[in-house]
Every structure is written in structure tokens, then in C-alpha cells.
Design a protein around this motif. Structure first.
Motif, PDB file in Angstrom:
ATOM      1  N   ALA A  32     -19.118  -2.976  -9.066  1.00  0.00           N
ATOM      2  CA  ALA A  32     -20.394  -2.582  -8.467  1.00  0.00           C
ATOM      3  C   ALA A  32     -21.141  -3.796  -7.934  1.00  0.00           C
ATOM      4  N   GLY A  33     -21.170  -4.868  -8.725  1.00  0.00           N
ATOM      5  CA  GLY A  33     -21.821  -6.093  -8.263  1.00  0.00           C
ATOM      6  C   GLY A  33     -21.153  -6.664  -7.033  1.00  0.00           C
ATOM      7  N   TRP A  34     -19.821  -6.622  -7.003  1.00  0.00           N
ATOM      8  CA  TRP A  34     -19.063  -7.182  -5.889  1.00  0.00           C
ATOM      9  C   TRP A  34     -19.193  -6.319  -4.635  1.00  0.00           C
ATOM     10  N   VAL A  35     -19.284  -4.993  -4.808  1.00  0.00           N
ATOM     11  CA  VAL A  35     -19.476  -4.093  -3.668  1.00  0.00           C
ATOM     12  C   VAL A  35     -20.758  -4.451  -2.923  1.00  0.00           C
ATOM     13  N   PHE A  36     -21.854  -4.586  -3.658  1.00  0.00           N
ATOM     14  CA  PHE A  36     -23.116  -4.913  -3.008  1.00  0.00           C
ATOM     15  C   PHE A  36     -23.133  -6.362  -2.534  1.00  0.00           C
ATOM     16  N   ASP A  37     -22.416  -7.207  -3.248  1.00  0.00           N
ATOM     17  CA  ASP A  37     -22.241  -8.590  -2.828  1.00  0.00           C
ATOM     18  C   ASP A  37     -21.652  -8.624  -1.421  1.00  0.00           C
ATOM     19  N   SER A  73     -16.539  -0.138  18.358  1.00  0.00           N
ATOM     20  CA  SER A  73     -15.993  -1.346  17.727  1.00  0.00           C
ATOM     21  C   SER A  73     -16.454  -1.460  16.273  1.00  0.00           C
ATOM     22  N   LYS A  74     -17.682  -1.007  15.977  1.00  0.00           N
ATOM     23  CA  LYS A  74     -18.153  -0.990  14.592  1.00  0.00           C
ATOM     24  C   LYS A  74     -17.292  -0.072  13.745  1.00  0.00           C
ATOM     25  N   PHE A  75     -16.971   1.096  14.289  1.00  0.00           N
ATOM     26  CA  PHE A  75     -16.127   2.047  13.565  1.00  0.00           C
ATOM     27  C   PHE A  75     -14.720   1.481  13.381  1.00  0.00           C
ATOM     28  N   ALA A  76     -14.171   0.898  14.443  1.00  0.00           N
ATOM     29  CA  ALA A  76     -12.809   0.367  14.378  1.00  0.00           C
ATOM     30  C   ALA A  76     -12.684  -0.747  13.345  1.00  0.00           C
ATOM     31  N   TYR A  77     -13.688  -1.621  13.341  1.00  0.00           N
ATOM     32  CA  TYR A  77     -13.651  -2.742  12.392  1.00  0.00           C
ATOM     33  C   TYR A  77     -14.051  -2.311  10.985  1.00  0.00           C
ATOM     34  N   GLY A  78     -15.210  -1.645  10.887  1.00  0.00           N
ATOM     35  CA  GLY A  78     -15.782  -1.372   9.571  1.00  0.00           C
ATOM     36  C   GLY A  78     -15.106  -0.254   8.817  1.00  0.00           C
ATOM     37  N   ILE A  79     -14.426   0.664   9.515  1.00  0.00           N
ATOM     38  CA  ILE A  79     -13.775   1.784   8.848  1.00  0.00           C
ATOM     39  C   ILE A  79     -12.247   1.684   8.953  1.00  0.00           C
ATOM     40  N   SER A  82     -12.450  -3.785  -4.512  1.00  0.00           N
ATOM     41  CA  SER A  82     -13.645  -2.942  -4.386  1.00  0.00           C
ATOM     42  C   SER A  82     -14.554  -3.435  -3.271  1.00  0.00           C
ATOM     43  N   SER A  83     -14.290  -4.631  -2.779  1.00  0.00           N
ATOM     44  CA  SER A  83     -15.078  -5.164  -1.663  1.00  0.00           C
ATOM     45  C   SER A  83     -15.025  -4.242  -0.456  1.00  0.00           C
ATOM     46  N   ILE A  84     -13.925  -3.469  -0.339  1.00  0.00           N
ATOM     47  CA  ILE A  84     -13.796  -2.589   0.814  1.00  0.00           C
ATOM     48  C   ILE A  84     -14.907  -1.553   0.821  1.00  0.00           C
ATOM     49  N   LEU A  85     -15.358  -1.143  -0.364  1.00  0.00           N
ATOM     50  CA  LEU A  85     -16.463  -0.191  -0.431  1.00  0.00           C
ATOM     51  C   LEU A  85     -17.738  -0.811   0.133  1.00  0.00           C
ATOM     52  N   GLY A  86     -17.920  -2.103  -0.118  1.00  0.00           N
ATOM     53  CA  GLY A  86     -19.061  -2.801   0.453  1.00  0.00           C
ATOM     54  C   GLY A  86     -18.980  -2.876   1.968  1.00  0.00           C
ATOM     55  N   THR A  87     -17.757  -3.086   2.491  1.00  0.00           N
ATOM     56  CA  THR A  87     -17.567  -3.124   3.937  1.00  0.00           C
ATOM     57  C   THR A  87     -17.840  -1.763   4.551  1.00  0.00           C
ATOM     58  N   TRP A  88     -17.311  -0.703   3.916  1.00  0.00           N
ATOM     59  CA  TRP A  88     -17.576   0.648   4.419  1.00  0.00           C
ATOM     60  C   TRP A  88     -19.072   0.961   4.400  1.00  0.00           C
ATOM     61  N   LEU A  89     -19.717   0.597   3.298  1.00  0.00           N
ATOM     62  CA  LEU A  89     -21.150   0.854   3.177  1.00  0.00           C
ATOM     63  C   LEU A  89     -21.919   0.132   4.277  1.00  0.00           C
ATOM     64  N   ALA A  90     -21.529  -1.109   4.546  1.00  0.00           N
ATOM     65  CA  ALA A  90     -22.188  -1.869   5.609  1.00  0.00           C
ATOM     66  C   ALA A  90     -21.923  -1.238   6.974  1.00  0.00           C
ATOM     67  N   ALA A  91     -20.671  -0.800   7.197  1.00  0.00           N
ATOM     68  CA  ALA A  91     -20.331  -0.187   8.483  1.00  0.00           C
ATOM     69  C   ALA A  91     -21.106   1.108   8.698  1.00  0.00           C
ATOM     70  N   LEU A  92     -21.151   1.953   7.667  1.00  0.00           N
ATOM     71  CA  LEU A  92     -21.877   3.217   7.785  1.00  0.00           C
ATOM     72  C   LEU A  92     -23.370   2.962   7.985  1.00  0.00           C
ATOM     73  N   SER A  93     -23.903   1.980   7.273  1.00  0.00           N
ATOM     74  CA  SER A  93     -25.317   1.643   7.437  1.00  0.00           C
ATOM     75  C   SER A  93     -25.594   1.161   8.851  1.00  0.00           C
ATOM     76  N   GLY A  94     -24.699   0.304   9.350  1.00  0.00           N
ATOM     77  CA  GLY A  94     -24.878  -0.209  10.706  1.00  0.00           C
ATOM     78  C   GLY A  94     -24.827   0.886  11.751  1.00  0.00           C
ATOM     79  N   ILE A  95     -23.900   1.851  11.550  1.00  0.00           N
ATOM     80  CA  ILE A  95     -23.791   2.960  12.500  1.00  0.00           C
ATOM     81  C   ILE A  95     -25.025   3.858  12.424  1.00  0.00           C
ATOM     82  N   GLN A 140     -21.369  -8.537   4.746  1.00  0.00           N
ATOM     83  CA  GLN A 140     -20.827  -7.828   5.898  1.00  0.00           C
ATOM     84  C   GLN A 140     -21.897  -7.215   6.792  1.00  0.00           C
ATOM     85  N   ILE A 141     -23.056  -6.904   6.229  1.00  0.00           N
ATOM     86  CA  ILE A 141     -24.064  -6.257   7.049  1.00  0.00           C
ATOM     87  C   ILE A 141     -24.491  -7.155   8.208  1.00  0.00           C
TER      88      ILE A 141
END
Length: 448
Positions: A49-54, A296-302, A179-192, A59-60
Motif C-alpha cells: 500500500a505504501g509503495w502503491v501511493f509512493d 497516449s496516456k491510456f497506452a502508457y498508463g494502462i 504492486s507499483s503497477i497499481l500506483g501507475t494505473w491509479l495515476a493513469a486513471l487520475s490523469g485521464i 508517476q502522476i
């Protein structure tokens, strides 16, 4: 078999082990997770959990940087490219300093209080970015966010290594880093979701502060750390002198730092460039800049991130089966091959979406190895210090790569595809470094 008493990676004498928290059971029958306790799972979930938000906090910026910099720099597109990589360099420098500082403090004062301090730091300063309007203020805030992020990784990686058994350590550490991938997905979804309203994505960065309540209530100091603390009375705990002037550890620390520098330098200059490669392809096909940015955000972040997540999850089982060194070598060699393919082969958005997961798998997957391998190289009293020195020192060495990358990609006479392919040659250095390092497969954590 005769064991060299001076070999820090020799199999342990269980009768003399001073680490009751981790069983040295060599029974390899059944799945790796058999026998993992409820508390060990809890520690893994908290570390993840800490690493996801890290990762979200890091990534944001990649996801929102074009919108942010265009607004703050009043639409100066030439300055956006330069400041983009400059900010990444600032971020890497902050991560280095924070990692070294908090890693040492974690060895000296314990894993739990330092984990709390790092999470609080990156949460608060990410949230404050919501109010920033000046390019230099944003740079300072990104530096402060990076201080907390660098420290959190070292503490969490050491905590997972010390709590899990030797049999389950590689897989658990691999899951932690994956679990870092969850942080990347979260950042991508937030950005979109926020679109050009980038400030709201940083405001969400305050949420990790809620983790502090959970950490305070659930995490206990590992018995390994407590035993070492009692034995050394804190005199050597977190000592950079012991790490860098002791011939048993300094060579490992330097080579580990070089290994991480290759991975981190190629991540920020090559892996992250997947988003730019997609956007450039779409623009060349006549897609509008707004639509190209969203796709490009979707392609990279997801899409690419999904492949990267599978690579991160795969590294642990592969390292447990074949060894840490062969797995590092294989990932870096295949990454060297996939980069020119993703740069030059795709002629359509659909083709790019097919290749990007493989690109992510091979260029990102090796990063799980740092969470597995670095804590295994050093004894308990400097484990977080040593792991942090390797990983976050690698951030510092990656700064010149980022500065060079920004200069190279900013040149009008160098196409992006050629720049990214050239930067991927760094994987050769990574292969050369890992060949000189020890294999730690099926060996217990070093105590002294």
C-alpha cells in the motif's frame, strides 16, 4: 560441506541463528506461500500500500506533466521538453537524498517510525502542489515529495525481507515491488479523469496519509532488527562508515548502485518514453493533439503498464527458480532487443498497443529484482542503509542520464526513435555489472 566463515553469503548455521522471526526451513515442497503467517501477509499488504501511493506520487508527474508545464510555462512548448526531464532529474536527486537519510534512520531507530515519517512527507507535499503556480515552487515540492518516496522504498523493502522466510522472500519481495503497477494505473486513471485540470490529481496524493493510522496499529519491529539493536547497542546501526569503509560491503554497495542506475536511468529515459512514442506516432497519423494526448496516456498508463506489472510479478518466481543473476541478465538482454522494435516497427496505434505490453514487461520487470536482491546483500544493522544506498544512489547516478536524455530528445535533428534506441544501450552496462556480483539464491539474510 565446509563453509568459509568469512563468506557473508554462506548458508546459516541454524543452531547459532539470532533471527527467530524468520524460519530457515529448507522444505521446498508445496507452494511458496505455504506456512506464511497472517502477520506476514499483513506486512506485505501494508508495504505494498505504501509503495502503491509512493509510485502514484512519482508517476502522476509523468501523466500530467505536459498539461502542468504548458500551463505554468504559458504555453512555451520548447521549454516544456527541457523542464520535463529537468524535473525528473530533480525528482531523482530528491529520492537519493531521502533514501540515504531515511534508510540510515530506519536502521538506527526502527522500521515503523521512519515508514510513518516518509509516508507523511510525500503525502503532504504532493497535496501542496495543488496550490503551486510557479515553476520553481513546483520543483521544490517535487524534490520534497521525492525525499519521502526514496525513504519509504528502503524501509518497506527491508521490512518485507526481514519478516518473510528465506523460502518465500523472493516471491514476497517481488509482489511488493510489482504492486507499483497499481500506483501507475491509479495515476493513469487520475490523469485521464482530471484531463487538463492537473491540480486535482496531486490533491489526491494526500490520501496516503491515512496509511499512518494502519502502520501505527499493525506494524511491529522485526525481531531481526530488535536482536541486532540489542547486540550492537545502536553503535553501528545505519552507519555509512561501516557500509562504505568496510571492504566486505563497500564493493557490493557501489556495484549495486550501478545496477540500479542502469534500471532507473533507462526507466525514466526509455520506459517512460513509451508515452511520447505513442503520441508522436498518433500525431504523424494526423490525430489531433488532444486526442493523441488522451490515447497516449491510456497506452502508457494502462496497456504498457499492464505488461510492466506482469514483468514485475514474474521476476520473483524466476529469480527463485533460476537465481538472481541469470534473471537480471535475461531481462536486460531482452530489453535491449525490444527497444528498437517498439521504436521502429509499429505503423499504427493498434500495432503499438500490441507491442507495448512486451516493451513494458522487459524494460520494467527487472525493477522487482532490486527489492529482492539489495536487502539480501547487507547485514541487518545496515540493511536499509545498504539497500537504500544501492537503489537511491542509483537515482543520483541516473540524473546525468536524464539530463543527457532531455538534451538529446530536445534536439530537432535527432528523431525520438533514435534517441530512445541509443539510450537503451545502457542495458549492456547492467549486464556487465551483475556478472561481477554474488548469487544470493537460497541463502539466508546476512547478520554480521
Amino acid at each position: 560441506m565446509t563453509v568459509d566463515p568469512n563468506d557473508p553469503y554462506a548458508p546459516p548455521n541454524d543452531a547459532e541463528s539470532s533471527a527467530p522471526a524468520v524460519s530457515n526451513d529448507d522444505d521446498s515442497s508445496g507452494p511458496w506461500y505455504r506456512g506464511v503467517t497472517r502477520y506476514q501477509w499483513l506486512i506485505l499488504v501494508i508495504a505494498c500500500a505504501g509503495w502503491v501511493f509512493d509510485v502514484y506520487e512519482g508517476q502522476i508527474f509523468n501523466i500530467t506533466r505536459n498539461d502542468m508545464l504548458l500551463q505554468v510555462l504559458d504555453g512555451n512548448t520548447a521549454a516544456v521538453k527541457a523542464w520535463g526531464d529537468n524535473f525528473l532529474a530533480i525528482f531523482l536527486a530528491g529520492g537519493t537524498i531521502g533514501g540515504l537519510l531515511f534508510g540510515s534512520l530506519a536502521d538506527r531507530y526502527g522500521r515503523r517510525p521512519i515508514m510513518i515519517a516518509t509516508i507523511l512527507m510525500y503525502s503532504i507535499f504532493s497535496g501542496l502542489t495543488f496550490f503551486a503556480n510557479d515553476i520553481y515552487v513546483i520543483g521544490i515540492l517535487r524534490f520534497l515529495v521525492a525525499l519521502g518516496i526514496g525513504g519509504e522504498w528502503a524501509v518497506a523493502a527491508s521490512l518485507v525481507a526481514e519478516v518473510f522466510t528465506r523460502r518465500a522472500r523472493a516471491q514476497a519481495a517481488g509482489i511488493f515491488h510489482a504492486s507499483s503497477i497499481l500506483g501507475t494505473w491509479l495515476a493513469a486513471l487520475s490523469g485521464i479523469l482530471v484531463g487538463s485540470h492537473w491540480r486535482y490529481a496531486y490533491l489526491l496524493g494526500v490520501l496516503p496519509a491515512l496509511l499512518i493510522v494502519w502502520v501505527r496499529a499493525s506494524v511491529k519491529e522485526p525481531e531481526r532488527w530488535q536482536a541486532t539493536k540489542s547486540k550492537t547497542a545502536g553503535a553501528r546501526a545505519g552507519s555509512f562508515r561501516d557500509l562504505l569503509l568496510n571492504s566486505r560491503w563497500n564493493g557490493l554497495a557501489i556495484r549495486g548502485m550501478l545496477l540500479a542506475a542502469v534500471g532507473l536511468g533507462t526507466f525514466w529515459s526509455v520506459t517512460v518514453a513509451g508515452q511520447d512514442l505513442v503520441r508522436e506516432l498518433l500525431l504523424s497519423l494526423g490525430i489531433s493533439p488532444e486526442e493523441a494526448g488522451t490515447r497516449s496516456k491510456f497506452a502508457y498508463g494502462i496497456v504498457q503498464a499492464t505488461g510492466g506489472g506482469l514483468g514485475l510479478l514474474s521476476f520473483g518466481p524466476l529469480a527463485a527458480r533460476f537465481g538472481r543473476k541469470p534473471t537480471f541478465i535475461a531481462f536486460q538482454a531482452m530489453a535491449l532487443l525490444i527497444v528498437p522494435i517498439v521504436c521502429f516497427l509499429p505503423q499504427s496505434y493498434a500495432q503499438m498497443l500490441v507491442i507495448l505490453p512486451v516493451f513494458g514487461f522487459l524494460t520494467l520487470g527487472m525493477h522487482s529484482g532490486y527489492a529482492i536482491y539489495f536487502p539480501e546483500l547487507f547485514p541487518t544493522h545496515i540493511r536499509a542503509t545498504g539497500a537504500s544506498f544501492c537503489f537511491n544512489g542509483g537515482r543520483l547516478l541516473a540524473v546525468p542520464v536524464l539530463l543527457f536524455s532531455g538534451w538529446l530528445k530536445g534536439r530537432e535533428d535527432v528523431p525520438l526513435e533514435y534517441a530512445v534506441s541509443g539510450l537503451s544501450l545502457l542495458f549492456l552496462l547492467g549486464i556487465a555489472v551483475i556478472l561481477t556480483m554474488p548469487e544470493t539464491k537460497q541463502r539466508d539474510l546476512v547478520e554480521e
